[in-house]
Design a protein around this motif. Structure first.
Motif, mmCIF file in Angstrom:
data_model
loop_
_atom_site.group_PDB
_atom_site.id
_atom_site.type_symbol
_atom_site.label_atom_id
_atom_site.label_comp_id
_atom_site.label_asym_id
_atom_site.label_seq_id
_atom_site.Cartn_x
_atom_site.Cartn_y
_atom_site.Cartn_z
ATOM 1 N N ALA A 130 24.614 45.155 47.154
ATOM 2 C CA ALA A 130 23.517 44.251 47.510
ATOM 3 C C ALA A 130 22.334 44.434 46.571
ATOM 4 N N GLU A 131 21.958 45.683 46.314
ATOM 5 C CA GLU A 131 20.819 45.945 45.426
ATOM 6 C C GLU A 131 21.099 45.460 44.010
ATOM 7 N N LEU A 132 22.317 45.668 43.541
ATOM 8 C CA LEU A 132 22.682 45.200 42.201
ATOM 9 C C LEU A 132 22.573 43.678 42.104
ATOM 10 N N LEU A 133 23.102 42.986 43.097
ATOM 11 C CA LEU A 133 23.076 41.524 43.079
ATOM 12 C C LEU A 133 21.656 40.986 43.183
ATOM 13 N N ILE A 134 20.845 41.591 44.028
ATOM 14 C CA ILE A 134 19.453 41.161 44.158
ATOM 15 C C ILE A 134 18.716 41.340 42.835
ATOM 16 N N ASP A 135 18.950 42.471 42.178
ATOM 17 C CA ASP A 135 18.319 42.717 40.885
ATOM 18 C C ASP A 135 18.777 41.696 39.838
ATOM 19 N N ARG A 136 20.082 41.426 39.778
ATOM 20 C CA ARG A 136 20.614 40.492 38.781
ATOM 21 C C ARG A 136 20.235 39.045 39.074
ATOM 22 N N SER A 137 19.895 38.753 40.331
ATOM 23 C CA SER A 137 19.514 37.380 40.683
ATOM 24 C C SER A 137 18.245 36.947 39.967
ATOM 25 N N ARG A 138 17.442 37.906 39.532
ATOM 26 C CA ARG A 138 16.181 37.566 38.858
ATOM 27 C C ARG A 138 16.408 36.863 37.528
ATOM 28 N N GLU A 139 17.585 37.050 36.952
ATOM 29 C CA GLU A 139 17.896 36.406 35.670
ATOM 30 C C GLU A 139 19.114 35.501 35.794
ATOM 31 N N ALA A 140 19.321 34.930 36.967
ATOM 32 C CA ALA A 140 20.512 34.108 37.216
ATOM 33 C C ALA A 140 20.126 32.661 37.500
ATOM 34 N N SER A 141 21.036 31.743 37.171
ATOM 35 C CA SER A 141 20.857 30.351 37.593
ATOM 36 C C SER A 141 21.459 30.136 38.975
ATOM 37 N N LEU A 142 22.440 30.966 39.336
ATOM 38 C CA LEU A 142 23.108 30.866 40.633
ATOM 39 C C LEU A 142 23.781 32.194 40.928
ATOM 40 N N VAL A 143 23.682 32.651 42.173
ATOM 41 C CA VAL A 143 24.393 33.849 42.629
ATOM 42 C C VAL A 143 25.487 33.408 43.592
ATOM 43 N N VAL A 144 26.699 33.889 43.372
ATOM 44 C CA VAL A 144 27.846 33.508 44.196
ATOM 45 C C VAL A 144 28.341 34.735 44.951
ATOM 46 N N VAL A 145 28.374 34.635 46.266
ATOM 47 C CA VAL A 145 28.859 35.727 47.105
ATOM 48 C C VAL A 145 29.855 35.158 48.111
ATOM 49 N N GLY A 146 30.632 36.021 48.716
ATOM 50 C CA GLY A 146 31.643 35.588 49.662
ATOM 51 C C GLY A 146 31.296 35.921 51.098
ATOM 52 N N ARG A 147 31.975 35.255 51.999
ATOM 53 C CA ARG A 147 31.889 35.576 53.434
ATOM 54 C C ARG A 147 33.295 35.530 53.997
ATOM 55 N N ARG A 148 33.750 36.665 54.476
ATOM 56 C CA ARG A 148 35.094 36.716 55.033
ATOM 57 C C ARG A 148 35.120 36.043 56.397
ATOM 58 N N VAL A 149 36.019 35.079 56.551
ATOM 59 C CA VAL A 149 36.134 34.347 57.814
ATOM 60 C C VAL A 149 36.909 35.208 58.799
ATOM 61 N N ARG A 150 36.267 35.558 59.887
ATOM 62 C CA ARG A 150 36.903 36.367 60.933
ATOM 63 C C ARG A 150 36.795 35.637 62.260
ATOM 64 N N ARG A 151 37.867 35.600 62.991
ATOM 65 C CA ARG A 151 37.853 35.017 64.331
ATOM 66 C C ARG A 151 37.457 36.116 65.309
ATOM 67 N N ASN A 152 36.152 36.365 65.403
ATOM 68 C CA ASN A 152 35.618 37.466 66.192
ATOM 69 C C ASN A 152 35.152 36.948 67.549
ATOM 70 N N PRO A 153 35.650 37.520 68.642
ATOM 71 C CA PRO A 153 35.213 37.051 69.969
ATOM 72 C C PRO A 153 33.723 37.283 70.214
ATOM 73 N N LEU A 154 33.107 38.190 69.447
ATOM 74 C CA LEU A 154 31.685 38.470 69.619
ATOM 75 C C LEU A 154 30.811 37.548 68.772
ATOM 76 N N GLY A 155 31.436 36.651 68.017
ATOM 77 C CA GLY A 155 30.668 35.720 67.195
ATOM 78 C C GLY A 155 30.928 35.914 65.716
ATOM 79 N N ALA A 156 30.559 34.922 64.923
ATOM 80 C CA ALA A 156 30.783 34.962 63.483
ATOM 81 C C ALA A 156 29.794 35.922 62.819
ATOM 82 N N ARG A 157 30.234 36.524 61.703
ATOM 83 C CA ARG A 157 29.392 37.446 60.957
ATOM 84 C C ARG A 157 29.287 36.987 59.509
ATOM 85 N N ILE A 158 28.179 37.379 58.869
ATOM 86 C CA ILE A 158 27.963 37.014 57.480
ATOM 87 C C ILE A 158 28.333 38.164 56.552
#
Length: 301
Positions: free
Chosen positions: A252-280
């Motif tokens: 997270a810290e690496l990506l936040i730092d590199r975002s300062r010189e980026a046109s776009l940051v691409v990250v993933g979110r794993r889709v989980r069928r969680n009974p307690l709700g979706a997570r990021i």
């Protein structure tokens, strides 16, 4: 069928910034733009109030998409744009919209003096439930912000795009996530910086600070894994320059730092069928709140 870039619109500066980013992306994609305005009908008690009646409320809700569409056409005459208005809860309806569109764009606002950005409850809920890519754009985002400095030291749309940054977990690389990042870099004619942050296994914890040889061995292993994952993509996209960055520490810290010189940051979110709700996920959550470039969240299995 040509792709469509869809924008969640509410008339705020954040959503206007999202619409401007969507227009720029539509030009790169040769796509159209759809402005979706979701409004909540007034409760019955408010509808009976003399100054906040249902007719007045409806007038203002119809005015937002109409004026936004007219302004959009004036600023971007080469981009096809349509608008749609939907009554209901924004979080629920935008999450439903996000299941069917090619790309959904939402706005986020800066936190004054805090060095981060506010992703509201609607944005977080949509991202947590979306099954298609969602891009978050901060308020005040300008076209020049995505480009490198010109000779005078000022960001300019005449200068090349800044790199696209991809956060990648080599233990579970996903083709949709990687492909999205390569395509984004290709259409911007810029490089792709792939960032992988890693920690040693817990049982190495006490030995790592004192054992430089062990650290070097683990670092080499992680770097090799990253290279192996990207090798077929380098062949598939020979015109995209790939920069690999593999470091021990917080992704997270690496990506936040590199975002300062980026046109776009691409990250993933794993889709989980969680009974307690979706997570990021904590890395994506941190980048959404503290990254200084537009952030694309790509859901994957």
């Amino acid at each position: 069928m040509p792709p469509t870039v869809t924008v969640g619109l509410d008339g705020s500066p954040e959503s206007r910034a999202a619409a401007e980013w969507a227009a720029r992306e539509a030009k790169l994609l040769d796509a159209s733009v759809k402005l979706v305005h979701v409004w909540e009908p007034v409760p019955q008690a408010m509808a009976q109030a003399p100054l906040l009646g249902a007719e007045t409320h409806q007038h203002w809700t119809e005015r937002v998409p109409r004026e936004a569409t007219e302004g959009f056409r004036l600023r971007h005459p080469g981009v096809e744009v349509v608008s749609e208005q939907l009554p209901g809860r924004p979080a629920d309806l935008l999450a439903e919209v996000a299941r069917e569109v090619d790309l959904l764009v939402l706005g986020s606002r800066a936190l004054g003096g805090a060095g981060g950005f506010m992703v509201g409850s609607v944005g977080l809920s949509v991202i947590a439930h979306a099954e298609r890519p969602v891009v978050l754009v901060r308020a005040g985002e300008q076209a020049a912000d995505e480009h490198t400095m010109d000779p005078a030291g000022v960001p300019s749309t005449a200068a090349p795009f800044r790199p696209v940054v991809l956060g990648l977990d080599t233990t579970a690389p996903d083709e949709d996530l990687i492909g999205f990042a390569f395509e984004a870099a290709l259409r911007r004619r810029t490089s792709l910086r792939v960032v992988h942050g890693w920690y040693p296994p817990p049982y190495y914890g006490y030995a790592m600070p004192a054992d430089a040889e062990l650290h070097a061995s683990l670092a080499a292993s992680e770097s090799t894994a990253l290279t192996d994952v990207l090798r077929p993509w380098r062949h598939k996209y020979p015109d995209v320059e790939v920069l690999e960055e593999c470091r021990c520490g917080s992704a997270a810290e690496l990506l936040i730092d590199r975002s300062r010189e980026a046109s776009l940051v691409v990250v993933g979110r794993r889709v989980r069928r969680n009974p307690l709700g979706a997570r990021i996920g904590h890395v994506t959550h941190a980048v959404l709140h503290h990254g200084t470039a537009p952030v694309a969240v790509v859901p994957h299995g």
